[in-house]
Design an enzyme around this catalytic site. Structure first.
Site, PDB file in Angstrom:
ATOM      1  N   THR A  14       5.744  -5.090  -6.575  1.00 17.53           N
ATOM      2  CA  THR A  14       4.858  -5.342  -7.721  1.00 17.53           C
ATOM      3  C   THR A  14       5.155  -4.385  -8.880  1.00 17.53           C
ATOM      4  OG1 THR A  14       3.144  -6.071  -6.194  1.00 17.53           O
ATOM      5  CG2 THR A  14       2.427  -5.492  -8.418  1.00 17.53           C
ATOM      6  N   VAL A  15       5.146  -3.083  -8.596  1.00 18.97           N
ATOM      7  CA  VAL A  15       5.263  -2.101  -9.686  1.00 18.97           C
ATOM      8  C   VAL A  15       6.712  -2.008 -10.185  1.00 18.97           C
ATOM      9  CG1 VAL A  15       4.707   0.251 -10.407  1.00 18.97           C
ATOM     10  CG2 VAL A  15       3.360  -0.822  -8.606  1.00 18.97           C
ATOM     11  N   ALA A  44      17.164   0.329  -5.476  1.00 16.66           N
ATOM     12  CA  ALA A  44      17.268   0.274  -4.013  1.00 16.66           C
ATOM     13  C   ALA A  44      16.082  -0.486  -3.433  1.00 16.66           C
ATOM     14  CB  ALA A  44      17.316   1.693  -3.442  1.00 16.66           C
ATOM     15  N   LYS A 107       0.325   7.780  -4.410  1.00 17.20           N
ATOM     16  CA  LYS A 107      -0.811   8.707  -4.240  1.00 17.20           C
ATOM     17  C   LYS A 107      -1.002   9.127  -2.800  1.00 17.20           C
ATOM     18  CE  LYS A 107      -1.885   4.302  -4.538  1.00 17.20           C
ATOM     19  NZ  LYS A 107      -2.493   3.244  -5.294  1.00 17.20           N
ATOM     20  N   GLY A 136      -3.821   3.663 -11.746  1.00 17.03           N
ATOM     21  CA  GLY A 136      -2.876   2.708 -12.332  1.00 17.03           C
ATOM     22  C   GLY A 136      -2.584   2.934 -13.805  1.00 17.03           C
ATOM     23  N   GLY A 189      -1.504  -8.771  -6.353  1.00 13.21           N
ATOM     24  CA  GLY A 189      -0.687  -7.547  -6.298  1.00 13.21           C
ATOM     25  C   GLY A 189      -1.482  -6.271  -6.469  1.00 13.21           C
ATOM     26  N   LYS A 207      -6.581   9.327  -4.555  1.00 13.72           N
ATOM     27  CA  LYS A 207      -6.601   9.572  -6.010  1.00 13.72           C
ATOM     28  C   LYS A 207      -7.511  10.754  -6.347  1.00 13.72           C
ATOM     29  CE  LYS A 207      -5.599   4.744  -6.853  1.00 13.72           C
ATOM     30  NZ  LYS A 207      -6.154   3.392  -6.861  1.00 13.72           N
ATOM     31  N   GLY A 304      -2.095  -3.508 -10.542  1.00 16.98           N
ATOM     32  CA  GLY A 304      -1.374  -4.679 -11.047  1.00 16.98           C
ATOM     33  C   GLY A 304      -0.035  -4.289 -11.639  1.00 16.98           C
TER      34      GLY A 304
END
Ligand code: NAP
Ligand code: HSE
Length: 429
Positions: A14-15, A44, A107, A136, A189, A207, A304
């Site tokens: 996702t990220v 990778a 995190k 995020g 996501g 967090k 997201g």
């Protein structure tokens, strides 16, 4: 123009996908802001054959060997966007040892092993940046490290998990039930690979450990943080909370009390007039109270693809600007001292209680007697009986009470023969 800054990316989920997209879409803005290009040299992944739904730039190579990112002398920054502990930990250590800067959204890893990893980065004189790992797309790391650096932080309170907030928002609006809302958060996501981290408050705890480090310059050990998630939150309590003018939110909070830190992750009733109560869906918000600035509120998407990648890119650009003076935790001490932690049982708060009790004379009197003995004062109460029902919910909102007294009172009350189910209790903000 200066030579490009070269990235090696670990993870194209996702990220990672979001990062590839914004690097392409915003290339001109990035160049104008940092005076150089950002080039993605190698990506990778685990599975080379998987369809990714994103096109890599011409010249970017895909590999299944994480070591390539470390061994390549042409790579300046390794971006760890894989998640998990073991492989990410090894990659970050090896990258720092090889003289590379690191950007991570992990995190979990930083909450568990941050003390050691930040020390390694400090010793290597390299940046270990992590804006995306806390809330995020909301720029709270930079805010604490730089913008609020001149303040003593009095209190930090936030909605820090997009998945949990999405689920609670859906349950509150009556849109989806718990399981369907979780499935949708996963499809969008937002959720962690193991979604129990989101639901059980563990991700918020990760967090909070990072934000406590930035706010107070102290290491609050994850093992000592009291954590409660949203698994037990029911529509019944959401409805009662609404009748009293509150919404239920998953809160992470740390504050300074008598020179010690009091922190925790817990579902809480938040007055609907407070900004935090209005934060819906995958949005997150963090309210920070500084002794000079007063209260400020940061609000935005905490999970997201693009919001999180926006924070990763901000770190890459910050390194491009200030790599010669890494500022990883906002405090020069390494490692940071252990926090002096207040016993969670000493925390004071208003409380919501929902007793499920037999509908007969003397019940209210017995409950209030125990509460009076424990110095818990009642602010509001309602009982909702149904014609012919054997038992009824009795809801009480208290004034500020000590948590130890609350636990003792509930243990005593729940042992009484008129109580038909364990009493539900939540803190009130
Ligand atoms: P994801 O969608 O599960 O993607 C993980 C990626 O990492 C996949 O491409 C996977 O490769 C790759 N990967 C995993 N282990 C690997 C290994 N040993 N070697 C090589 N590649 C490996 O995860 P994500 O949602 O993008 O999250 C990534 C990180 O960002 C996590 O730390 C998460 O906590 C954090 N984060 C996520 C969000 C969010 O909204 N999703 C927000 C803030 C922070 P394959 O695809 O080949 O399996
Ligand atoms: N799973 C996390 C969330 C991702 O839902 O908030 C962002 O850290």
């Amino acid at each position: 123009m200066e030579k490009p800054i070269v990235i090696g990316l670990a993870g194209l989920g996702t990220v990672g996908r979001g990062l590839v997209r914004i690097l392409a879409e915003n290339a001109d803005v990035i160049r104008r802001r940092i005076g150089r290009d950002v080039v993605l040299k190698t990506v990778a992944v685990r599975d080379l054959a998987k369809q990714r739904g994103v096109e890599l730039p011409a010249g970017t190579s895909l590999t299944a060997d994480l070591g390539e990112l470390v061994r390549d002398p042409g790579i300046d920054i390794v971006c760890e966007l894989m998640g998990g502990l073991s492989a990410a930990d090894t990659l970050i250590r090896e990258a720092l040892a090889a003289g590379k800067h690191v950007v991570t959204a992990n995190k979990h890893l930083l909450a568990e092993r941050g003390q050691e990893l930040f020390s390694l980065a400090h010793a290597a004189g390299r940046c270990l940046y992590y804006e995306a790992s806390s809330v995020g797309g909301v720029p709270v790391v930079q805010a604490l490290k730089e913008s609020l650096a001149g303040n003593r932080i009095v209190k930090l309170t936030g909605i820090m998990n997009g998945t949990a907030n999405f689920i609670l928002s859906e349950m509150t609006s009556g849109g989806l039930d718990f399981e369907d809302a979780l499935a949708q958060a996963q499809a969008l996501g937002y959720a962690e690979a193991d979604p129990s981290f989101d639901i059980d408050g563990v991700d918020t705890a990760h967090k909070l450990v990072l934000l406590t480090r930035l706010a107070y310059g102290q290491h609050y050990s994850l093992a000592q943080l009291p954590v409660r998630g949203i698994r037990e939150v029911t529509r019944t309590d959401i409805e009662f909370a609404r009748e009293f003018g509150y919404r239920i939110k998953l809160i992470g909070q740390v504050r300074q009390v008598d020179g010690m830190l009091e922190a925790g992750v817990f579902p809480a009733l938040v007055k609907y007039t407070y900004l935090l109560a209005r934060v819906g869906g995958n949005y997150n918000a963090v309210r920070i109270e500084g002794n000079a600035v007063g209260p400020i509120m940061l609000h935005g998407q905490g999970a997201g693809e693009l919001p999180t990648a926006s924070a990763v890119l901000a770190d890459i650009m910050a390194i491009a600007r200030d790599a010669c003076a890494p500022n990883n935790t906002g405090f020069p001490e390494n490692p940071l001292p252990e926090a002096a932690i207040q016993d969670p049982e000493d925390a004071e708060s208003q409380y919501y209680f929902r007793f499920q009790v037999a509908d007969r004379p003397g019940v209210m009197a017995a409950i209030t007697r125990v509460m009076a003995d424990k110095r818990i004062s009642i602010a509001q109460a309602i009982q909702k009986g149904k014609e012919g029902a054997a038992d009824v919910p009795l809801v009480i909102i208290t004034h500020e009470a000590r948590t130890r007294m609350v636990h003792e009172a509930l243990a005593e009350i729940d042992a009484m023969d008129f109580v038909v189910a364990p009493t539900v209790h939540y803190r009130i903000l």
